[in-house]
Design an enzyme around this catalytic site. Structure first.
Site, PDB file in Angstrom:
ATOM      1  N   SER A 168      -9.450   1.243   6.724  1.00  0.00           N
ATOM      2  CA  SER A 168      -9.256   2.177   7.479  1.00  0.00           C
ATOM      3  C   SER A 168     -10.387   2.125   8.529  1.00  0.00           C
ATOM      4  CB  SER A 168      -8.930   3.388   6.765  1.00  0.00           C
ATOM      5  OG  SER A 168      -8.219   4.114   7.641  1.00  0.00           O
ATOM      6  N   ARG A 209      -5.107  18.483   5.678  1.00  0.00           N
ATOM      7  CA  ARG A 209      -5.116  17.431   4.709  1.00  0.00           C
ATOM      8  C   ARG A 209      -3.580  16.953   4.445  1.00  0.00           C
ATOM      9  NH1 ARG A 209      -8.150  13.504   3.134  1.00  0.00           N
ATOM     10  NH2 ARG A 209      -8.415  12.951   1.324  1.00  0.00           N
ATOM     11  N   ASP A 228       2.401   0.185   4.645  1.00  0.00           N
ATOM     12  CA  ASP A 228       1.122   0.873   5.520  1.00  0.00           C
ATOM     13  C   ASP A 228       1.825   1.067   7.035  1.00  0.00           C
ATOM     14  OD1 ASP A 228      -0.916   2.035   6.845  1.00  0.00           O
ATOM     15  OD2 ASP A 228      -2.389   0.588   6.297  1.00  0.00           O
ATOM     16  N   HIS A 232      -0.871   3.839   3.364  1.00  0.00           N
ATOM     17  CA  HIS A 232      -2.187   3.176   3.814  1.00  0.00           C
ATOM     18  C   HIS A 232      -3.203   3.617   2.759  1.00  0.00           C
ATOM     19  CE1 HIS A 232      -5.352   3.128   6.633  1.00  0.00           C
ATOM     20  NE2 HIS A 232      -5.673   4.048   6.497  1.00  0.00           N
ATOM     21  N   ASP A 233      -2.784   3.999   1.726  1.00  0.00           N
ATOM     22  CA  ASP A 233      -4.171   4.398   0.514  1.00  0.00           C
ATOM     23  C   ASP A 233      -4.037   2.990  -0.316  1.00  0.00           C
ATOM     24  OD1 ASP A 233      -4.965   7.011   1.496  1.00  0.00           O
ATOM     25  OD2 ASP A 233      -4.009   8.013  -0.279  1.00  0.00           O
TER      26      ASP A 233
END
Length: 383
Positions: free
Chosen positions: A159, A229, A327, A360-361
């Site tokens: 990232s 968050r 992602d 994405h993680d």
């Protein structure tokens, strides 16, 4: 008293961070100058006699220097990339000397908004200058000099960390032999900038923000951090994973029937609120603003008239670029833009599009195919 931590034999085990002081001035892209600064650093493995086996790990938006291992005095203190780094793991500390750091502007020990500004005797707060990816790379360059590392065996990141790895190849082509950029992009899309702006506005409009000088008010813009968050987690995960983890399940407290109100009823609501509360308990709001702006500003092609191919013209490193099918924030399509620019320059580059439902993680997850690829990449690096 905490129970002893039972870590696996292929972990680096207990680790200790070190705060390094730099008294040389650091000019920033904004025009500001830091006359002195600290970097919080952790290392794993041993630097070899020729100092050629160092791997720099660059962190993403909410990351820090604690990449692997555990702290003796803290339960559940596992490093954020613990599954990747250690003796016998893909990034093998029997071969490599691995360096993690907290970037400037961070809130985990490096100089940032929470640090004391010596000219005023007060926390920097809103006065801390905006920092960019090239600024971070310049600070990392000074760290390399401090450690006597003339050339990194690799610079690695996912990232925002992957963006730093790319910047290293552009700004210091003689100082990095391999670049490993995972789940990254050559610049943010308008949609991604938009997500970041919504997150920032959640913080800035929190009544407890006080223009960024909330330290003096002995308060925290907790609501804004929570919302930021929560929004972030929605974008880091894929729709399939969200459905698999939560679906439309109600919480145990909600029972089997809708409550027709605005308290937590669905499991996904409970998860997001938990993540938001946890994050607001340890992260700094000003740092969050700085990190998202660094993401927005990242565009290595901009100084080259928008030509990404030209930006990589002087790069000498070998590249490994990886992306994940689910992602949607930094899609494989964006990684392929980087690959095309490298290929146009006849630079040695490998690309992998990895099947994953983690969104994405994914770059943080021990996905077997992904780790097998990284193991092979590191095995081929000569030190």
């Amino acid at each position: 008293m905490n129970a002893p931590i039972d870590f696996p034999p292929d972990s680096v085990g207990f680790v200790n961070p070190v705060r390094l002081r730099f008294e040389e001035s650091l000019p920033l892209a904004s025009g500001a100058i830091l006359d002195e600064f600290d970097l919080m650093v952790e290392t794993y493995g041993e630097l070899n006699a020729t100092r050629t086996n160092a791997v720099l790990v660059c962190h993403a938006l909410s990351g820090h220097h604690h990449v692997a291992g555990y702290y003796k005095d803290q339960m559940r203190s596992e490093g954020w990339w613990e599954n990747l780094i250690g003796p016998g793991r893909p990034l093998d500390t029997r071969k490599f000397f691995v360096i993690g750091l907290n970037n400037l502007g961070g809130c985990h020990g490096s100089t940032g908004p929470k640090s004391i500004n010596r000219s005023s005797g007060l926390p920097w707060g809103a006065e801390f200058p905006v920092v960019t990816v090239p600024d971070w790379v310049n600070a990392q360059f000074l760290l390399a000099n401090r450690l006597g590392i003339e050339s990194f065996a690799a610079v690695l990141g996912g990232s925002l960390g992957g963006m730093q790895a790319l910047q290293w190849a552009i700004d210091y082509p003689e100082r990095v032999r391999n670049v490993i950029a995972i789940a990254a992009a050559p610049k943010l899309s308008a949609e991604n900038i938009g997500f970041n702006e919504v997150a920032r506005q959640a913080i800035i409009t929190d009544p407890e923000f006080h223009g960024g000088n909330y330290y003096a008010q002995n308060t925290i813009p907790r609501r804004g951090l929570r919302l930021s968050r929560m929004l972030g987690h929605l974008t880091y995960l894929s729709d399939d994973l969200m459905g698999e983890k939560f679906g439309r399940e109600l919480t145990d407290d909600a029972g089997d029937e809708y409550q027709f109100g605005f308290d937590v009823e669905f499991e996904v609501e409970s998860y997001l609120r938990h993540q938001g509360d946890k994050f607001a308990g340890y992260f700094d709001a000003n740092t969050y603003l700085l990190m998202t702006k660094a993401l927005d500003y990242f565009d290595p092609a901009r100084p080259f008239g928008g030509d990404l191919e030209l930006a990589f013209r002087k790069a000498k490193a070998k590249f490994f670029i990886a992306a994940f099918t689910s992602d949607w924030r930094f899609s494989p399509k964006r990684s392929k833009e980087i690959v095309r620019a490298l290929v146009a320059n006849r630079i040695d580059v490998s690309f992998a599009e990895i099947e994953s439902s983690e969104g994405h993680d994914s770059f943080l997850m021990p996905i077997p195919e992904y780790h097998a690829l990284l193991r092979q990449v590191f095995a081929e690096i000569r030190v």
